[in-house]
Scaffold this motif. Structure first.
Motif, PDB file in Angstrom:
ATOM      1  N   GLY A  36      -2.281  -0.364  -5.281  1.00  0.00           N
ATOM      2  CA  GLY A  36      -2.911  -1.049  -6.152  1.00  0.00           C
ATOM      3  C   GLY A  36      -3.836  -2.237  -5.593  1.00  0.00           C
ATOM      4  O   GLY A  36      -4.992  -2.401  -5.882  1.00  0.00           O
ATOM      5  N   TYR A  37      -3.158  -2.965  -4.486  1.00  0.00           N
ATOM      6  CA  TYR A  37      -4.001  -4.056  -4.023  1.00  0.00           C
ATOM      7  C   TYR A  37      -5.106  -3.531  -3.140  1.00  0.00           C
ATOM      8  O   TYR A  37      -5.997  -3.902  -2.834  1.00  0.00           O
ATOM      9  N   LEU A  39      -6.722  -0.538  -3.219  1.00  0.00           N
ATOM     10  CA  LEU A  39      -7.759  -0.086  -4.190  1.00  0.00           C
ATOM     11  C   LEU A  39      -8.502  -1.098  -5.012  1.00  0.00           C
ATOM     12  O   LEU A  39      -9.817  -0.949  -5.166  1.00  0.00           O
ATOM     13  N   ASN A  40      -8.187  -2.128  -5.562  1.00  0.00           N
ATOM     14  CA  ASN A  40      -8.551  -2.945  -6.360  1.00  0.00           C
ATOM     15  C   ASN A  40      -8.629  -4.614  -5.740  1.00  0.00           C
ATOM     16  O   ASN A  40      -9.405  -5.507  -6.362  1.00  0.00           O
ATOM     17  N   HIS A  41      -8.174  -4.809  -4.474  1.00  0.00           N
ATOM     18  CA  HIS A  41      -8.125  -6.000  -3.971  1.00  0.00           C
ATOM     19  C   HIS A  41      -7.823  -7.236  -4.537  1.00  0.00           C
ATOM     20  O   HIS A  41      -8.225  -8.329  -4.415  1.00  0.00           O
ATOM     21  N   THR A  42      -6.754  -6.906  -5.651  1.00  0.00           N
ATOM     22  CA  THR A  42      -6.118  -7.750  -6.591  1.00  0.00           C
ATOM     23  C   THR A  42      -4.941  -7.301  -6.955  1.00  0.00           C
ATOM     24  O   THR A  42      -4.606  -6.063  -7.163  1.00  0.00           O
ATOM     25  N   ARG A  43      -4.137  -8.330  -7.538  1.00  0.00           N
ATOM     26  CA  ARG A  43      -2.809  -7.829  -7.888  1.00  0.00           C
ATOM     27  C   ARG A  43      -2.704  -7.414  -9.515  1.00  0.00           C
ATOM     28  O   ARG A  43      -1.782  -6.870  -9.836  1.00  0.00           O
ATOM     29  N   ASN A  45      -3.684  -5.352 -11.753  1.00  0.00           N
ATOM     30  CA  ASN A  45      -4.267  -4.041 -11.947  1.00  0.00           C
ATOM     31  C   ASN A  45      -3.162  -2.933 -12.669  1.00  0.00           C
ATOM     32  O   ASN A  45      -1.766  -3.383 -12.567  1.00  0.00           O
ATOM     33  N   THR A  48       0.216  -2.303 -10.573  1.00  0.00           N
ATOM     34  CA  THR A  48       1.254  -3.497 -10.727  1.00  0.00           C
ATOM     35  C   THR A  48       2.033  -3.290 -11.837  1.00  0.00           C
ATOM     36  O   THR A  48       3.254  -3.514 -11.877  1.00  0.00           O
TER      37      THR A  48
END
Length: 191
Positions: A36-37, A39-43, A45, A48
């Motif tokens: 998830g991190y 692919l989306n560069h954030t937690r 999503n 998570t």
């Protein structure tokens, strides 16, 4: 070969099974968080969220493992010796009987009609409390006038089980359904 609750070696096999389950679930949770991190560069999503939900079965497995860790299966030689003198009895092995207050490891339980005897090698087990607990649970399930005795002394248990076996060999009363009901109830109150 799959070992079921009530069979010899169950505690050892169940611990291994829970450890493997816990490792796989932890790997899944970690993989979801990392994927998830990446692919989306954030937690924040959906991965998570799924990872958090995957923590529920992992925690259940962890709690079960923690409950079983202090208890050990009986050795194979002892189980073979017991099974050698209990041919006509319904037997249960490697149980951890649970009550509201205690978890009581019982290595073997022999059932013949309404007579139950058990062997607990752990000296910390309160045998009288364990017997009363089993008897009260059976009474709650409409199985009354049952004799329950739990032994710390292996020789006393073995001689009692052998005597029960001799009586069962002679009488061979058709009590298998009652014994199966008692067996199921005892397994229900065990880990």
């Amino acid at each position: 070969m799959k070992i079921h609750k009530g069979e010899a070696g169950y505690l050892k096999k169940r611990k291994v099974q829970l450890m493997i389950e816990l490792i796989l679930e932890a790997s899944l949770i970690g993989g979801l968080l990392i994927a998830g991190y990446l692919l989306n560069h954030t937690r924040l999503n959906i991965f998570t969220l799924v990872a958090i939900l995957a923590c529920l079965p992992a925690c259940r497995a962890l709690v079960n493992l923690i409950m079983l860790l202090p208890h050990h299966s009986m050795d194979e030689a002892t189980e073979l010796e017991i099974s050698g003198v209990t041919e006509y009895l319904t037997m249960l092995y490697d149980l951890v009987i649970t009550s509201e207050r205690k978890a009581m490891p019982v290595d073997a339980i022999a059932i013949s009609g309404k007579t139950i005897c058990g062997y607990a090698r752990n000296k910390k087990v309160d045998t009288n409390y364990c017997a009363r607990h089993i008897k009260s649970i059976l009474a709650q399930n409409k199985i009354e006038k049952v004799t329950v005795k739990i032994f710390h002394d292996y020789v006393a248990f073995l001689s009692r089980a052998e005597g029960m076996n001799n009586i069962a060999a002679v009488e061979r009363a058709d009590q298998q359904r009652l014994e199966d009901d008692i067996k199921q109830i005892i397994m229900d109150i065990s880990l």
